[in-house]
Design an enzyme around this catalytic site. Structure first.
Site, mmCIF file in Angstrom:
data_model
loop_
_atom_site.group_PDB
_atom_site.id
_atom_site.type_symbol
_atom_site.label_atom_id
_atom_site.label_comp_id
_atom_site.label_asym_id
_atom_site.label_seq_id
_atom_site.Cartn_x
_atom_site.Cartn_y
_atom_site.Cartn_z
ATOM 1 N N GLY A 13 33.918 -26.415 -62.097
ATOM 2 C CA GLY A 13 33.939 -25.194 -62.890
ATOM 3 C C GLY A 13 35.343 -24.719 -63.223
ATOM 4 O O GLY A 13 36.342 -25.415 -62.982
ATOM 5 N N TYR A 142 24.122 -10.373 -60.556
ATOM 6 C CA TYR A 142 25.372 -11.006 -60.104
ATOM 7 C C TYR A 142 26.091 -10.091 -59.103
ATOM 8 O O TYR A 142 26.485 -10.517 -58.012
ATOM 9 C CB TYR A 142 26.238 -11.266 -61.330
ATOM 10 C CG TYR A 142 27.590 -11.878 -61.071
ATOM 11 C CD1 TYR A 142 27.713 -13.192 -60.652
ATOM 12 C CD2 TYR A 142 28.764 -11.141 -61.300
ATOM 13 C CE1 TYR A 142 28.969 -13.764 -60.450
ATOM 14 C CE2 TYR A 142 30.016 -11.709 -61.105
ATOM 15 C CZ TYR A 142 30.112 -13.022 -60.684
ATOM 16 O OH TYR A 142 31.349 -13.587 -60.492
HETATM 17 P P1 NAD Z 1 31.829 -21.841 -63.242
HETATM 18 O O1 NAD Z 1 30.534 -21.390 -63.808
HETATM 19 O O2 NAD Z 1 32.929 -22.230 -64.166
HETATM 20 O O3 NAD Z 1 31.584 -23.057 -62.246
HETATM 21 C C1 NAD Z 1 30.514 -23.051 -61.335
HETATM 22 C C2 NAD Z 1 30.229 -24.475 -60.965
HETATM 23 O O4 NAD Z 1 29.105 -24.466 -60.066
HETATM 24 C C3 NAD Z 1 29.819 -25.363 -62.169
HETATM 25 O O5 NAD Z 1 30.641 -26.509 -62.231
HETATM 26 C C4 NAD Z 1 28.358 -25.722 -61.898
HETATM 27 O O6 NAD Z 1 28.014 -27.032 -62.282
HETATM 28 C C5 NAD Z 1 28.305 -25.575 -60.366
HETATM 29 N N1 NAD Z 1 26.934 -25.366 -59.880
HETATM 30 C C6 NAD Z 1 25.944 -24.610 -60.423
HETATM 31 N N2 NAD Z 1 24.823 -24.724 -59.696
HETATM 32 C C7 NAD Z 1 25.108 -25.554 -58.674
HETATM 33 C C8 NAD Z 1 24.358 -26.086 -57.593
HETATM 34 N N3 NAD Z 1 23.065 -25.758 -57.410
HETATM 35 N N4 NAD Z 1 24.974 -26.908 -56.721
HETATM 36 C C9 NAD Z 1 26.282 -27.247 -56.903
HETATM 37 N N5 NAD Z 1 27.037 -26.809 -57.910
HETATM 38 C C10 NAD Z 1 26.452 -25.961 -58.782
HETATM 39 O O7 NAD Z 1 32.331 -20.682 -62.243
HETATM 40 P P2 NAD Z 1 33.815 -20.282 -61.866
HETATM 41 O O8 NAD Z 1 34.316 -19.374 -62.907
HETATM 42 O O9 NAD Z 1 34.595 -21.471 -61.484
HETATM 43 O O10 NAD Z 1 33.511 -19.377 -60.590
HETATM 44 C C11 NAD Z 1 33.528 -19.890 -59.282
HETATM 45 C C12 NAD Z 1 33.254 -18.738 -58.327
HETATM 46 O O11 NAD Z 1 34.224 -17.691 -58.542
HETATM 47 C C13 NAD Z 1 31.881 -18.079 -58.484
HETATM 48 O O12 NAD Z 1 31.428 -17.642 -57.224
HETATM 49 C C14 NAD Z 1 32.186 -16.866 -59.336
HETATM 50 O O13 NAD Z 1 31.256 -15.842 -59.135
HETATM 51 C C15 NAD Z 1 33.548 -16.471 -58.809
HETATM 52 N N6 NAD Z 1 34.290 -15.645 -59.761
HETATM 53 C C16 NAD Z 1 34.729 -16.177 -60.937
HETATM 54 C C17 NAD Z 1 35.415 -15.368 -61.830
HETATM 55 C C18 NAD Z 1 35.939 -15.896 -63.131
HETATM 56 O O14 NAD Z 1 36.435 -15.102 -63.954
HETATM 57 N N7 NAD Z 1 35.863 -17.202 -63.382
HETATM 58 C C19 NAD Z 1 35.651 -14.023 -61.517
HETATM 59 C C20 NAD Z 1 35.138 -13.514 -60.326
HETATM 60 C C21 NAD Z 1 34.480 -14.345 -59.445
HETATM 61 C C1 AKB Z 2 32.115 -12.662 -64.973
HETATM 62 O O1 AKB Z 2 32.466 -12.054 -65.994
HETATM 63 O O2 AKB Z 2 30.951 -12.836 -64.602
HETATM 64 C C2 AKB Z 2 33.217 -13.156 -64.059
HETATM 65 C C3 AKB Z 2 33.545 -12.124 -63.041
HETATM 66 C C4 AKB Z 2 34.517 -11.049 -63.355
HETATM 67 O O3 AKB Z 2 33.012 -12.148 -61.967
HETATM 68 N N1 AKB Z 2 34.341 -13.522 -64.855
#
Ligand code: NAD
Ligand code: AKB
Length: 310
Positions: A13, A142
């Site tokens: 991800g 979420y």
């Molecule tokens: P993303 O959606 O880009 O990546 C998530 C990954 O999880 C994907 O590659 C997907 O294939 C994988 N996935 C989904 N279901 C799955 C399963 N059953 N088993 C294994 N893998 C699975 O998310 P991200 O942006 O990299 O976020 C990662 C974490 O950080 C999450 O917990 C998200 O809530 C948190 N987060 C992200 C952001 C942001 O802005 N990106 C902000 C706050 C929190």
């Molecule tokens: C989302 O918008 O869901 C994420 C987050 C702030 O957790 N980028």
């Protein structure tokens, strides 16, 4: 350092792909095992495996096989996608975390990282400089899963002594991997549109201020928290973590410093209600005091770097 073995879930991800690269640079290619539902985009970058985090037995099997010293549990469903399928969002976000926490205790993993989000806050949370300890009344599935997850992390630390560490990430902005369906994704799409079409239609209103951060800061901060001595960490739910706050209109102004002909218009959709329930800015003084956090990128520096690399 070389003795660490680190397993990452959801590693393909937006965060995982850059975190894996940073960890491989630090600990060596073979010390980082990336896992996800599918093969990674760059399979030669280092060891990888398929792991569905909804399969508890498979988690245990991978922990036994790779004997990780640390686990970064990133697999999750982001806010906008989870609002489309709430029960699936809850199932993935909650049950995978519980399986990872319990398997870590059972199989002696010494350190776990799990990300929370500004989505754990809600409409009656103080919006400006949101404090570390405050009202948390999320209205999205979420956010409910992140708030509950924070409680479980704190519980596993208190009950079992599991060294689980967490950050409430703001919206993360990056150019290497596409975002996974969040409410803050406009702040990435806008750069692609600005550079290649000179026009963008925002799904959030012009004045929607949200906490954001550039990915290099997020990765640096995450490693800083994971390196910090355990005894200095006062927060075992999840740390507030601040970068830069801006609105779609403010980001468009910053882009126009580089692309003067860039135009933006606004057609808010269901994501507006999610954004309206989140803070404008974050007070991260606990992270600053406990592990020396300080953001490096402001809006102009981030904008210049994004446009240079996209
Ligand atoms: P993303 O959606 O880009 O990546 C998530 C990954 O999880 C994907 O590659 C997907 O294939 C994988 N996935 C989904 N279901 C799955 C399963 N059953 N088993 C294994 N893998 C699975 O998310 P991200 O942006 O990299 O976020 C990662 C974490 O950080 C999450 O917990 C998200 O809530 C948190 N987060 C992200 C952001 C942001 O802005 N990106 C902000 C706050 C929190
Ligand atoms: C989302 O918008 O869901 C994420 C987050 C702030 O957790 N980028």
């Amino acid at each position: 350092m070389g003795a660490e073995r680190i397993l990452i879930t959801g590693a393909n991800g937006q965060i995982g792909s850059e975190l894996a690269e940073a960890l491989r640079n630090r600990y060596g290619q073979d010390h980082i095992i990336t896992t996800d539902l599918r093969a990674p985009a760059h399979p030669d970058a280092g060891p990888w495996d398929i792991l569905d985090v909804l399969n508890r037995k498979a988690i245990e099997e991978k922990f036994r096989r790779y004997r990780p010293t640390q686990v970064y549990h990133l697999a999750a469903m982001l806010s906008a996608v989870a609002e489309q399928k709430p029960l699936a969002g809850w199932n993935l976000n909650m049950n995978s975390l519980l399986s990872i926490l319990q398997a870590s205790v059972d199989l002696g993993i010494s350190k776990v990282f799990w990300p929370s989000s500004i989505g754990a806050f809600g409409p009656t949370t103080p919006k400006d400089q949101t404090p570390q300890i405050t009202i948390m009344d999320p209205t999205t599935v979420y956010g409910i899963s992140k708030k509950a997850g924070e409680g479980w992390c704190q519980y596993y630390f208190g009950k079992y002594g599991l060294d689980v560490r967490s950050i409430r990430y703001p919206g993360l902005i990056s150019y290497k991997t596409k975002p996974g369906g969040g409410t803050t994704d406009y702040a990435i799409a806008i750069f692609h549109a600005a550079k290649y079409e000179q026009h963008y239609t925002s799904f959030l209103r012009a004045d929607t201020e949200l906490p954001m951060m550039y990915m290099p800061d997020a990765i640096r901060g995450t490693l800083q928290l994971m390196d910090a001595p355990a005894e200095g960490l006062r927060i075992r739910s999840s740390y507030n973590f601040a970068g830069v706050s801006f609105t779609p209109a403010g980001l468009a102004d910053a882009i126009r410093k580089f692309i003067p002909e860039f135009r933006i218009d606004y057609k808010p959709d269901f994501r507006q209600a999610i954004a309206d329930s989140w803070p404008h800015s974050i007070d991260d003084s606990f992270a600053r005091e406990d592990w020396g956090w300080q953001a490096g990128y402001d809006l102009d520096r981030m904008t210049a770097d994004m446009l240079a690399h996209i």
